[in-house]
Structure formats: C-alpha cells, structure tokens
Design a protein around this motif. Sequence first.
Motif, PDB file in Angstrom:
ATOM      1  N   ASP A 127      41.928  45.884  40.147  1.00 61.82           N
ATOM      2  CA  ASP A 127      42.296  44.503  39.832  1.00 61.82           C
ATOM      3  C   ASP A 127      41.307  43.512  40.432  1.00 61.82           C
ATOM      4  O   ASP A 127      41.059  42.440  39.860  1.00 61.82           O
ATOM      5  CB  ASP A 127      43.700  44.196  40.339  1.00 61.82           C
ATOM      6  N   ARG A 175      43.643  51.862  45.087  1.00 64.04           N
ATOM      7  CA  ARG A 175      43.916  51.490  46.478  1.00 64.04           C
ATOM      8  C   ARG A 175      43.653  50.007  46.721  1.00 64.04           C
ATOM      9  O   ARG A 175      42.859  49.378  46.030  1.00 64.04           O
ATOM     10  CB  ARG A 175      43.055  52.315  47.427  1.00 64.04           C
ATOM     11  N   ARG A 176      44.324  49.490  47.762  1.00 60.16           N
ATOM     12  CA  ARG A 176      44.096  48.116  48.182  1.00 60.16           C
ATOM     13  C   ARG A 176      43.068  48.091  49.319  1.00 60.16           C
ATOM     14  O   ARG A 176      42.769  49.137  49.913  1.00 60.16           O
ATOM     15  CB  ARG A 176      45.411  47.467  48.601  1.00 60.16           C
ATOM     16  N   ASP A 196      40.831  39.685  47.947  1.00 57.35           N
ATOM     17  CA  ASP A 196      42.261  39.423  48.059  1.00 57.35           C
ATOM     18  C   ASP A 196      42.950  40.727  48.484  1.00 57.35           C
ATOM     19  O   ASP A 196      42.902  41.719  47.743  1.00 57.35           O
ATOM     20  CB  ASP A 196      42.803  38.951  46.710  1.00 57.35           C
ATOM     21  N   PRO A 197      43.594  40.763  49.654  1.00 55.28           N
ATOM     22  CA  PRO A 197      44.184  42.022  50.138  1.00 55.28           C
ATOM     23  C   PRO A 197      45.342  42.521  49.292  1.00 55.28           C
ATOM     24  O   PRO A 197      45.748  43.676  49.421  1.00 55.28           O
ATOM     25  CB  PRO A 197      44.650  41.665  51.554  1.00 55.28           C
ATOM     26  N   ARG A 198      45.865  41.684  48.401  1.00 57.23           N
ATOM     27  CA  ARG A 198      47.005  42.087  47.580  1.00 57.23           C
ATOM     28  C   ARG A 198      46.579  42.870  46.344  1.00 57.23           C
ATOM     29  O   ARG A 198      47.426  43.504  45.696  1.00 57.23           O
ATOM     30  CB  ARG A 198      47.789  40.848  47.141  1.00 57.23           C
ATOM     31  N   LEU A 199      45.291  42.820  46.004  1.00 53.51           N
ATOM     32  CA  LEU A 199      44.826  43.440  44.763  1.00 53.51           C
ATOM     33  C   LEU A 199      44.312  44.857  45.000  1.00 53.51           C
ATOM     34  O   LEU A 199      43.708  45.137  46.033  1.00 53.51           O
ATOM     35  CB  LEU A 199      43.692  42.606  44.150  1.00 53.51           C
ATOM     36  N   THR A 200      44.536  45.725  44.035  1.00 52.59           N
ATOM     37  CA  THR A 200      43.858  47.017  44.062  1.00 52.59           C
ATOM     38  C   THR A 200      42.375  46.780  43.760  1.00 52.59           C
ATOM     39  O   THR A 200      41.987  45.712  43.262  1.00 52.59           O
ATOM     40  CB  THR A 200      44.429  47.971  43.013  1.00 52.59           C
TER      41      THR A 200
END
Length: 230
Positions: free
Chosen positions: A104, A140-141, A97-101
């Motif tokens: 996460d 970082r993501r 998921d590109p929104r998560l670090t």
Amino acid sequence: MTGTRSLRAHQVSVAYGRQTVLEHVDLHLERGETVGLRGPSGGGKSTLARVLALLHRPDQGHVSIDGSPVTGTRYAVPVTLRTRVAILFQSPRAAADPRLTLADLIAEPLRATRHPEPRVRDRVGDLADLAGLTTDLLGRRPHAVSDGQLQRACLARALVHQPDYLLCDEATAMLDASTQAHVASVIGEYQRERAAGVLVITHDTALMERWADRVVDLPAVRPAPARPRG
C-alpha cells in the motif's frame, strides 16, 4: 547555457525565523545527468531538495520544470507537474506511514491520482521486483521489516509515477553496503532507461565521485547581523 529539459532553482532563498538557510541559490539538473550537491551539515541541502521536490515554498525565488515556472507546492501543483519530481529521503521510517503495508505504501501515489486498481497492482508488482522486495514482504508493515527493506519500498514508491527527476537526500546513509549497492544500481538503471536527472546529496565522498557527473557546492549563507544590545 543549459538545456530546456531541466529542473531548476532560480534565486531561491529560505529562512526559518531569523535563520537564513538558503540565500539566492541557483541550481540546475539536466535530464539524464547526475548532480552531486555538497555542503556542510545544516547548510540547507535538504531544504533545497524539498524546495525542488515542490514540498516547501521558498521565501524568494522559484522552481521551474523544463522551463515552466512552478508557483505552488504539494497538491496545489497540477498532478502532471508534481509527479515529474520524486524524492527519496534518508530515513525511510520518517517517510513511511506506519499504518500501511509495503504494497500500500508503494501503491498510495497511484491511488491518489485515481489509477485503476488492476494497473496499480501490476505497477506495484513490477516495482517490488525491481527494488528486490519479495511477495511476503509486501504484506508487512514498516515495523516488521528492516530499514533496508523499507527503503527499497520507499524507492519503489518514488519511482511509481516514472519521474523525470529523482532527488536522493542521503538516501543510502542508513543502509548496509549490499543494500546501498542495490539501491544505487536500481537508480542507475532507471536513469539510463528514462533519461532521468538525479540529484545526489551525500557525505560519502567516494560515492559522490563515483556517481555524480558534476558536483555543486552549496554557497555559504552570510550570518545574520547581531541584534543591538540595550
């Protein structure tokens, strides 16, 4: 005769529209062994891995874990069963998921199963160390890290529930040589510690021969009959 501690596909068939990709396939993966799965591109290897990972329901047949048939997929499967199998895909960018670090990303499966947050933080830290991720990378993501760093995070995520069976679908194909070696080393060490079964799908013949205890050739599917004209 195979043991009862195994992940098995029983007469699994899958079709997409008129195209059959798997036809009455049997496969077993014992705890503690590494099985290589070989076949042509587009021959159904990834589909079989997704069926075994309980992500895709077969049109016929079923999967069993240690002798217990599994009839559902994804969240329809009890958490105690579905967390026993994990899959590591070829493309970490497609899987993440590109929104998560990265922290996460690793933690998400634990939070989904309602683990307490202190336990989540400890587990993320341990797995980040194991996968070779430094603390600065965890914040970082995906867009801000390399493919190799992201695949290390995906590996940590795959191991977060300590699965009994790990399915590697071309998991090292997009990585440089040093990252390939590190990922293979982490998986090998995990397998020895947990007596986990590992399924390896790869076009790298040398890697297959070095890693697999035995190799299974996926049987060819009979072509669909031609439609009558006129």
